[in-house]
Every structure is written in C-alpha cells, then in structure tokens.
Write a protein that holds these residues in place. Structure first.
Motif, PDB file in Angstrom:
ATOM      1  N   ALA A   1       0.838  -1.206   0.000  1.00  0.00           N
ATOM      2  CA  ALA A   1       0.000   0.000   0.000  1.00  0.00           C
ATOM      3  C   ALA A   1       0.873   1.255   0.000  1.00  0.00           C
ATOM      4  O   ALA A   1       0.585   2.225  -0.714  1.00  0.00           O
ATOM      5  CB  ALA A   1      -0.939  -0.008   1.199  1.00  0.00           C
ATOM      6  N   LEU A   2       1.933   1.247   0.781  1.00  0.00           N
ATOM      7  CA  LEU A   2       2.822   2.409   0.837  1.00  0.00           C
ATOM      8  C   LEU A   2       3.502   2.633  -0.513  1.00  0.00           C
ATOM      9  O   LEU A   2       3.587   3.774  -0.997  1.00  0.00           O
ATOM     10  CB  LEU A   2       3.861   2.219   1.945  1.00  0.00           C
ATOM     11  N   GLN A   3       3.938   1.561  -1.147  1.00  0.00           N
ATOM     12  CA  GLN A   3       4.573   1.692  -2.462  1.00  0.00           C
ATOM     13  C   GLN A   3       3.582   2.194  -3.506  1.00  0.00           C
ATOM     14  O   GLN A   3       3.963   2.930  -4.416  1.00  0.00           O
ATOM     15  CB  GLN A   3       5.195   0.361  -2.898  1.00  0.00           C
ATOM     16  N   ARG A   4       2.317   1.816  -3.372  1.00  0.00           N
ATOM     17  CA  ARG A   4       1.291   2.323  -4.288  1.00  0.00           C
ATOM     18  C   ARG A   4       1.132   3.826  -4.142  1.00  0.00           C
ATOM     19  O   ARG A   4       0.938   4.549  -5.125  1.00  0.00           O
ATOM     20  CB  ARG A   4      -0.034   1.605  -4.049  1.00  0.00           C
ATOM     21  N   VAL A   5       1.226   4.340  -2.919  1.00  0.00           N
ATOM     22  CA  VAL A   5       1.151   5.794  -2.697  1.00  0.00           C
ATOM     23  C   VAL A   5       2.348   6.473  -3.359  1.00  0.00           C
ATOM     24  O   VAL A   5       2.183   7.495  -4.041  1.00  0.00           O
ATOM     25  CB  VAL A   5       1.089   6.129  -1.190  1.00  0.00           C
ATOM     26  N   TYR A   6       3.543   5.908  -3.198  1.00  0.00           N
ATOM     27  CA  TYR A   6       4.727   6.499  -3.825  1.00  0.00           C
ATOM     28  C   TYR A   6       4.624   6.474  -5.349  1.00  0.00           C
ATOM     29  O   TYR A   6       4.997   7.444  -6.018  1.00  0.00           O
ATOM     30  CB  TYR A   6       6.009   5.782  -3.377  1.00  0.00           C
ATOM     31  N   ARG A   7       4.111   5.379  -5.915  1.00  0.00           N
ATOM     32  CA  ARG A   7       3.945   5.306  -7.372  1.00  0.00           C
ATOM     33  C   ARG A   7       2.917   6.327  -7.850  1.00  0.00           C
ATOM     34  O   ARG A   7       3.103   6.971  -8.886  1.00  0.00           O
ATOM     35  CB  ARG A   7       3.547   3.888  -7.798  1.00  0.00           C
ATOM     36  N   LYS A   8       1.831   6.483  -7.102  1.00  0.00           N
ATOM     37  CA  LYS A   8       0.814   7.477  -7.459  1.00  0.00           C
ATOM     38  C   LYS A   8       1.417   8.880  -7.398  1.00  0.00           C
ATOM     39  O   LYS A   8       1.150   9.726  -8.256  1.00  0.00           O
ATOM     40  CB  LYS A   8      -0.391   7.356  -6.524  1.00  0.00           C
ATOM     41  N   PHE A   9       2.232   9.139  -6.386  1.00  0.00           N
ATOM     42  CA  PHE A   9       2.915  10.418  -6.263  1.00  0.00           C
ATOM     43  C   PHE A   9       3.779  10.681  -7.501  1.00  0.00           C
ATOM     44  O   PHE A   9       3.705  11.750  -8.109  1.00  0.00           O
ATOM     45  CB  PHE A   9       3.768  10.438  -4.991  1.00  0.00           C
ATOM     46  N   ASP A  10       4.581   9.686  -7.889  1.00  0.00           N
ATOM     47  CA  ASP A  10       5.440   9.840  -9.067  1.00  0.00           C
ATOM     48  C   ASP A  10       4.608  10.118 -10.313  1.00  0.00           C
ATOM     49  O   ASP A  10       4.966  10.966 -11.135  1.00  0.00           O
ATOM     50  CB  ASP A  10       6.291   8.587  -9.283  1.00  0.00           C
ATOM     51  N   GLU A  11       3.484   9.415 -10.446  1.00  0.00           N
ATOM     52  CA  GLU A  11       2.588   9.606 -11.586  1.00  0.00           C
ATOM     53  C   GLU A  11       2.026  11.028 -11.601  1.00  0.00           C
ATOM     54  O   GLU A  11       1.995  11.683 -12.648  1.00  0.00           O
ATOM     55  CB  GLU A  11       1.458   8.585 -11.478  1.00  0.00           C
ATOM     56  N   LEU A  12       1.590  11.510 -10.447  1.00  0.00           N
ATOM     57  CA  LEU A  12       1.027  12.858 -10.368  1.00  0.00           C
ATOM     58  C   LEU A  12       2.082  13.920 -10.649  1.00  0.00           C
ATOM     59  O   LEU A  12       1.820  14.902 -11.350  1.00  0.00           O
ATOM     60  CB  LEU A  12       0.391  13.090  -8.995  1.00  0.00           C
TER      61      LEU A  12
ATOM     62  N   HIS B   1     -10.921   2.934   2.424  1.00  0.00           N
ATOM     63  CA  HIS B   1     -12.269   2.432   2.135  1.00  0.00           C
ATOM     64  C   HIS B   1     -12.249   1.019   1.572  1.00  0.00           C
ATOM     65  O   HIS B   1     -13.178   0.245   1.806  1.00  0.00           O
ATOM     66  CB  HIS B   1     -13.008   3.371   1.183  1.00  0.00           C
ATOM     67  N   LYS B   2     -11.200   0.676   0.832  1.00  0.00           N
ATOM     68  CA  LYS B   2     -11.069  -0.673   0.267  1.00  0.00           C
ATOM     69  C   LYS B   2     -10.532  -1.677   1.298  1.00  0.00           C
ATOM     70  O   LYS B   2     -10.452  -2.857   1.002  1.00  0.00           O
ATOM     71  CB  LYS B   2     -10.133  -0.651  -0.937  1.00  0.00           C
ATOM     72  N   GLY B   3     -10.134  -1.194   2.465  1.00  0.00           N
ATOM     73  CA  GLY B   3      -9.587  -2.082   3.492  1.00  0.00           C
ATOM     74  C   GLY B   3      -8.136  -2.449   3.274  1.00  0.00           C
ATOM     75  O   GLY B   3      -7.619  -3.362   3.922  1.00  0.00           O
ATOM     76  N   GLU B   4      -7.448  -1.725   2.392  1.00  0.00           N
ATOM     77  CA  GLU B   4      -6.040  -2.019   2.121  1.00  0.00           C
ATOM     78  C   GLU B   4      -5.121  -1.435   3.191  1.00  0.00           C
ATOM     79  O   GLU B   4      -3.978  -1.871   3.336  1.00  0.00           O
ATOM     80  CB  GLU B   4      -5.673  -1.529   0.731  1.00  0.00           C
ATOM     81  N   ILE B   5      -5.600  -0.430   3.906  1.00  0.00           N
ATOM     82  CA  ILE B   5      -4.946   0.084   5.105  1.00  0.00           C
ATOM     83  C   ILE B   5      -6.045   0.216   6.159  1.00  0.00           C
ATOM     84  O   ILE B   5      -7.233   0.168   5.834  1.00  0.00           O
ATOM     85  CB  ILE B   5      -4.227   1.444   4.880  1.00  0.00           C
TER      86      ILE B   5
END
Length: 105
Positions: free
Chosen positions: A50-61, A91-95
């Motif tokens: 989940a944390l890596q997904r946030v970092y990837r989303k950050f890079d994308e943005l 909301h998805k329960g991933e965190i």
C-alpha cells in the motif's frame, strides 16, 4: 537555482515539500526535488504494498506536472489527489486505522 522560500502542501495524511533533507534532518528549499511525507501522525496501519502504491501514485502525479511551474497551487493539487488516493485505500480495506496512533477518529 534553489527557491528562497519553502513551497509545500499539507493535508491531514500527506505532506509534500519542494525541498531536500540535509544531513541534520532539516528541509532545504529546492526547485528540483520534492520530498513526500506519508501519514506523518502514524494514523494508519500500512503494509509495504500500500505504501509503495502511494509512492507510485505520487510519481505519476508529479509527472503530469512536468514542465509546469513549481507553485503552492500545483503542490496542493498533487497533495489533494494523494489524500483522496489514501482515503480510497482505507475504504477498500487495504490500510486500516491504528488504534495506537496519536490521532484517534
């Protein structure tokens, strides 16, 4: 050339600084480097995926703003989008909320 002022975006769970962290742990304003602080109050229980997904989303943005001026407004938009992304993970329960966190909901 570095910015004389620190440009930043702060939401409840996301902090973005146009700065580098020096060896003493201090923020040094920069027009070339963005520093991301996810969940600074440790409000959530995170797994590495989940944390890596946030970092990837950050890079994308950040990539979508490539070539744009580094402004408070642009950083706030990235921060707001990341805040919504984190809310979606919750909301998805991933965190989940940490019951030992400093902030209690």
């Amino acid at each position: 050339m570095d910015n004389p002022m620190l440009v930043k975006s702060t939401t409840r769970h996301i902090r973005i600084f146009a700065a580098e962290i020096d060896p003493d742990g201090e923020l040094v304003p920069s027009s070339q480097v963005l520093t991301l602080d996810v969940d600074p109050d440790n409000e959530f229980n995170w797994n590495e995926d989940a944390l890596q997904r946030v970092y990837r989303k950050f890079d994308e943005l950040v990539e979508t703003y490539s070539g744009a001026d580094l402004t408070d407004y642009n950083l706030r938009r990235i921060g707001s989008d990341l805040e919504h992304f984190v809310r979606g993970l919750l909301h998805k329960g991933e965190i989940s909320y940490s019951l030992t966190g400093r902030v209690v909901n």
